[in-house]
Design a protein around this motif. Structure first.
Motif, PDB file in Angstrom:
ATOM      1  N   ALA A  47       2.704  -2.012  -8.904  1.00  0.00           N
ATOM      2  CA  ALA A  47       3.744  -1.458  -8.056  1.00  0.00           C
ATOM      3  C   ALA A  47       4.245  -2.445  -7.022  1.00  0.00           C
ATOM      4  O   ALA A  47       5.369  -2.350  -6.566  1.00  0.00           O
ATOM      5  N   VAL A  48       3.430  -3.411  -6.642  1.00  0.00           N
ATOM      6  CA  VAL A  48       3.833  -4.358  -5.617  1.00  0.00           C
ATOM      7  C   VAL A  48       4.545  -5.534  -6.268  1.00  0.00           C
ATOM      8  O   VAL A  48       3.961  -6.298  -7.017  1.00  0.00           O
ATOM      9  N   SER A  68      -0.393   1.565 -11.133  1.00  0.00           N
ATOM     10  CA  SER A  68      -1.423   0.829 -10.409  1.00  0.00           C
ATOM     11  C   SER A  68      -0.828   0.021  -9.269  1.00  0.00           C
ATOM     12  O   SER A  68       0.319  -0.395  -9.304  1.00  0.00           O
ATOM     13  N   ARG A  69      -1.635  -0.181  -8.242  1.00  0.00           N
ATOM     14  CA  ARG A  69      -1.171  -0.893  -7.060  1.00  0.00           C
ATOM     15  C   ARG A  69      -0.686  -2.293  -7.409  1.00  0.00           C
ATOM     16  O   ARG A  69       0.330  -2.749  -6.934  1.00  0.00           O
ATOM     17  N   THR A  70      -1.376  -2.958  -8.301  1.00  0.00           N
ATOM     18  CA  THR A  70      -0.981  -4.321  -8.654  1.00  0.00           C
ATOM     19  C   THR A  70       0.396  -4.326  -9.284  1.00  0.00           C
ATOM     20  O   THR A  70       1.239  -5.172  -8.996  1.00  0.00           O
ATOM     21  N   THR A 123       3.984   1.466  -1.041  1.00  0.00           N
ATOM     22  CA  THR A 123       4.721   1.526  -2.311  1.00  0.00           C
ATOM     23  C   THR A 123       3.842   2.063  -3.435  1.00  0.00           C
ATOM     24  O   THR A 123       4.292   2.841  -4.281  1.00  0.00           O
ATOM     25  N   ALA A 124       2.582   1.655  -3.445  1.00  0.00           N
ATOM     26  CA  ALA A 124       1.680   2.041  -4.530  1.00  0.00           C
ATOM     27  C   ALA A 124       0.993   3.382  -4.303  1.00  0.00           C
ATOM     28  O   ALA A 124       0.365   3.903  -5.226  1.00  0.00           O
ATOM     29  N   SER A 128       0.824  -1.211   0.000  1.00  0.00           N
ATOM     30  CA  SER A 128       0.000   0.000   0.000  1.00  0.00           C
ATOM     31  C   SER A 128       0.861   1.265   0.000  1.00  0.00           C
ATOM     32  O   SER A 128       0.571   2.229  -0.714  1.00  0.00           O
ATOM     33  N   THR A 142       0.995   7.540  -9.393  1.00  0.00           N
ATOM     34  CA  THR A 142       1.771   6.321  -9.222  1.00  0.00           C
ATOM     35  C   THR A 142       1.146   5.204 -10.045  1.00  0.00           C
ATOM     36  O   THR A 142      -0.073   5.131 -10.165  1.00  0.00           O
TER      37      THR A 142
END
Length: 208
Positions: free
Chosen positions: A190-191, A186-188, A76-77, A74, A184
């Motif tokens: 970025a992780v 997308s969360r997917t 990181t994204a 979370s 940033t």
């Protein structure tokens, strides 16, 4: 209308926690500041206290797991971070620093970060400048010029006008930095999953 994700890190260890209280007020004010600029905010508050055991495991094993891994993802994204720590022994708490230590290198590069701290005495009011800001500068974060420190006098003031003014000023600066920052990924994306692309066993045998 641009939607931004803000991760709010609270390293309070008590219940109730003045650190969490300050984190909540900063989160609400950050949302208001973004809306005043015509944007929206998805805000996630990350309590480090329940993650203490997983943080210790991550230091020993070298990678986060479970709820800690989700929290790291979370942060990181997120498009911006609000970091709030209590002051222990004149600096940020060990729990707070341990969480920072498990973040992947580059996780905060160029990311707007609002710094905040709580303490039992105003003598620690410069902790943001002498401890937190150098730490996040080392991590290449884009720190908000105004930090927010809250001591006993701020909570005892009742209406908390001075503290409210600092919160408004800092979150307005955060919204301004976000307005000029690129969203940033997308969360997917970025992780990074360390097990998503394992080395083929045949290759490991050839390297043996």
């Amino acid at each position: 209308m641009i939607a931004r994700r803000i991760a709010v890190i609270s390293a309070g260890v008590g219940t109730p926690s003045s650190t969490r209280l300050l984190a909540d007020r900063l989160a609400a004010a950050a949302g208001d500041a973004l809306r005043e600029r015509g944007g929206t905010a998805e805000i996630e508050i990350i309590e480090l206290r329940p993650l203490a055991r997983e943080l210790a495991d991550a230091i020993l094993t070298g990678f986060p797991a479970g709820a800690l891994r989700a929290a790291v993802g979370s942060v990181t994204a997120a498009d911006a971070v609000v970091a709030v720590t209590p002051v222990f022994a004149g600096s940020y708490s060990g729990l707070f620093k341990t969480f920072v230590d498990v973040l992947e290198p580059g996780a905060l590069d160029g990311k707007p970060v609002l710094l905040a701290a709580t303490a039992g005495t105003v003598r620690h009011s410069l902790v943001i400048e002498h401890a937190l800001r150098p730490l996040f500068s080392y991590l290449h974060a884009l720190t908000v010029p105004t930090g927010v420190f809250a001591g006993p006098e701020d909570w005892a003031a009742g209406d908390g006008t001075t503290l409210a003014d600092r919160i408004t000023r800092a979150t307005t600066e955060l919204a301004g930095l976000l307005a000029g920052a690129r969203p940033t990924p997308s969360r997917t994306a970025a992780v990074r999953d360390p097990f998503a692309e394992p080395t083929p066993f045949e290759q490991l045998l050839r390297q043996a």
